[in-house]
Design an enzyme around this catalytic site. Structure first.
Site, PDB file in Angstrom:
ATOM      1  N   ASP A  88       0.880  -1.168   0.000  1.00  0.00           N
ATOM      2  CA  ASP A  88       0.000   0.000   0.000  1.00  0.00           C
ATOM      3  C   ASP A  88       0.917   1.216   0.000  1.00  0.00           C
ATOM      4  OD1 ASP A  88      -1.658   2.104   0.579  1.00  0.00           O
ATOM      5  OD2 ASP A  88      -2.337   1.347   2.522  1.00  0.00           O
ATOM      6  N   LYS A 147       2.859  11.154  -3.908  1.00  0.00           N
ATOM      7  CA  LYS A 147       1.774  10.448  -4.610  1.00  0.00           C
ATOM      8  C   LYS A 147       0.804  11.420  -5.283  1.00  0.00           C
ATOM      9  CE  LYS A 147      -1.721   6.976  -3.419  1.00  0.00           C
ATOM     10  NZ  LYS A 147      -2.084   6.067  -2.315  1.00  0.00           N
TER      11      LYS A 147
END
Ligand SMILES: Nc1ncnc2c1ncn2[C@@H]1O[C@H](COP(=O)(O)OP(=O)(O)OP(=O)(O)O)[C@@H](O)[C@H]1O
Ligand SMILES: [Mg+2]
Length: 507
Positions: free
Chosen positions: A8, A70
């Protein structure tokens, strides 16, 4: 034998999981014994420090620390600048992956060479591709990129045996917000609707506390601290800590030493108290945004709150009491806060085991991966270009869809340009980045306009790889394009960054 894991790769925290010999996903802890690692990198090439130490360096060396990368994945042209050198988001993410995999290998006592990596459901194919490149740059074979809520539901479903239920996953992480409605059948998961905002997450709630404290310092002490980089970094860390504490407490103090305007070079200690109520007040518009997105995701699937069997909250920010309260008010149900820090990585590990697991530990389940955004071509309609969507979003993959009835718009046209768009709008002008692919179909011998019979077909495989084909049915001439999503970095950058990575010492 080298192992496959689930990762993740979060905006703020990254976690790694593996399916153990009993078929159960477990988290592999990092070198500090923690289940998650801050997605923060401190640059001192060829040395790079990832995690908690890097996070603490934001106070002393803010210009050498990179966080929230991100948010920039797949954004063309975005580069991080450190000491006059530029780095791509893929490279920064690869450093994070290198570190967490290295730590996981230590914990596991085995080598890791393959991974399933998760991304927000709302990521475009381009952003997914950037994530895949980051994985490869880190030396991993990327088995698949899967959506975070799907991973969460996979882990939840396998652990609880959710059967024939509609589950709404509310995922409020550090940097992104995702809502997904899934239908969980006995051994199968289907995505019914997705939505979200990849620029809304815990960081924005931190910023609200930062703003609150800055305002108070200005009002009470007449000091403006917003321009001080180091103080700002310290305040950001303290605000995040205060936010976490407000999950369990009604009020918390934030203490700082601010410059004393009257005595240059001196500082004064200040203590600003923030109550949960005040925090909820300054963050109310953020909650309202998630509420609006929730309603639109339900509406897209033609569902009411009463159709939802379970509400699953994941992502660290779902711990804030205002999230549970809002979901309860909207749905009249009790939301479940299920393993919020670990379930996405665990679901990714299950997906990895589905793909490469050995007999006995392989989960007996299939997951319906879906197209995240609609695919279409630009066509002329009443003299205006519009997008004709051929493969709608949420189509289960792999998928093939063919559409006939296209033709030429001028007499004696020898070529037709096929322009492919990814998104929901039907106005080509609204796509800032333009088409994701363009190719030509030879329409010779030339004919009067409207006469050629042309068809376009889209094929999309389970990994989201898109191929578009165009055919002139009269002449049999055809052409196709497999969309290459590798275009974010130049050839030069790719080889330069591979070289940097091979020399990198990541700790
Ligand atoms: N007890 C808590 N109360 C409030 N917020 C919390 C708590 N614990 C963690 N958080 C917040 O959760 C966020 C991190 O959550 P998570 O690890 O799920 O995000 P992520 O996976 O890094 O991000 P994303 O999924 O958006 O890419 C941070 O903003 C953190 O401050
Ligand atoms: Mg997350």
């Amino acid at each position: 034998m080298a192992k496959a894991v689930g990762i993740d790769l979060g905006t703020t925290y990254t976690a790694v999981s593996i399916v153990d010999d009993y078929g159960k996903p477990v988290i592999l802890k990092n070198a500090d014994g923690q289940v998650t690692t801050p997605s923060v990198v401190f640059f001192d090439p060829p040395n790079y420090t990832v995690g908690e130490t890097a996070l603490q360096s934001t106070i002393t060396d803010p210009e050498r620390v990179v966080q929230f990368i991100k948010r920039f994945m797949g954004q063309s042209g975005y580069r991080v600048q450190i000491d006059g050198k530029e780095y791509s988001p893929e490279f920064v993410s690869a450093l994070i992956l290198r570190k967490v995999v290295k730590d996981a290998e230590m914990e596991l006592g085995d080598e890791i060479d393959q991974a399933v990596i998760t991304v927000p459901a709302y990521f475009t194919e381009q952003q997914r591709h950037s994530t895949l490149e980051a994985g490869e740059l880190a030396g991993l074979k990327v088995l698949r990129i899967i959506s975070e809520p799907t991973a969460a539901a996979l882990s939840y479903g396998i652990q609880r045996r959710a059967n024939n239920k509609k589950i709404l996953v509310y995922d409020l992480g550090g940097g992104t917000f995702d809502v997904t409605i899934l239908q969980c059948l006995e051994n199968d998961f289907n995505v019914l609707s997705v939505g979200g905002d990849h620029r809304l997450g815990g960081k924005d709630f931190d910023d609200r506390i930062v703003g609150f404290v800055e305002d108070r310092i200005k009002a009470n002490h007449g000091v403006d601290i917003s321009g001080d980089i180091e103080l700002a970094a310290e305040l950001r860390l303290k605000s995040e800590a205060a936010k976490r504490q407000l999950t369990g407490r009604q009020s918390v103090p934030v203490s700082l030493k601010v410059p004393d305007q009257a005595n240059p070079g001196r500082s004064i200690p200040v203590k600003i108290e923030i109550s949960r109520e005040a925090f909820e007040e300054v963050a109310s518009d953020l909650m309202a945004r998630t509420e609006m997105l929730l309603e639109s995701v339900l509406a897209k699937a033609d569902l009411e709150w009463s159709d939802i069997d379970e509400l699953l909250c994941v992502g660290g920010s779902s711990r804030m009491p205002m999230v549970g309260a809002m979901l309860n008010r909207l749905s009249n149900k009790k939301p479940l806060l299920h393993d919020p820090d670990e379930c996405v990585a665990k679901g990714a590990a299950l997906q990895a085991a589905i793909m490469v697991g050995e007999e006995g530990t392989r989960p007996e389940i299939t997951v319906g991966h879906v197209l995240s955004h609609s695919l279409g071509v630009a066509v002329m309609s009443n003299g205006r270009p519009i997008i004709d969507h051929i493969l709608p979003s949420l189509t289960r993959l792999p998928a093939t869809e063919r559409r006939e009835g296209y033709t030429t718009t001028t007499d004696n046209q020898s070529v037709v340009q096929i322009r492919i768009y990814e998104g929901e709008s039907d106005d080509p002008a609204s796509y800032g980045k333009g088409p994701i692919g363009v190719f030509n179909l030879d329409t010779t011998p030339v004919r009067p306009k409207g006469q050629p019979k042309l068809a376009v077909e889209f094929r999309c495989d389970e990994d989201g790889r898109i191929t578009a084909l165009a055919k002139d049915s009269d002449t049999g001439k055809e052409n196709f394009l497999t969309i290459s999503l590798a275009g974010q970095r130049s050839e030069f950058e790719i080889s330069d960054e591979s070289q940097l990575m091979s020399e990198a010492m990541v700790s």
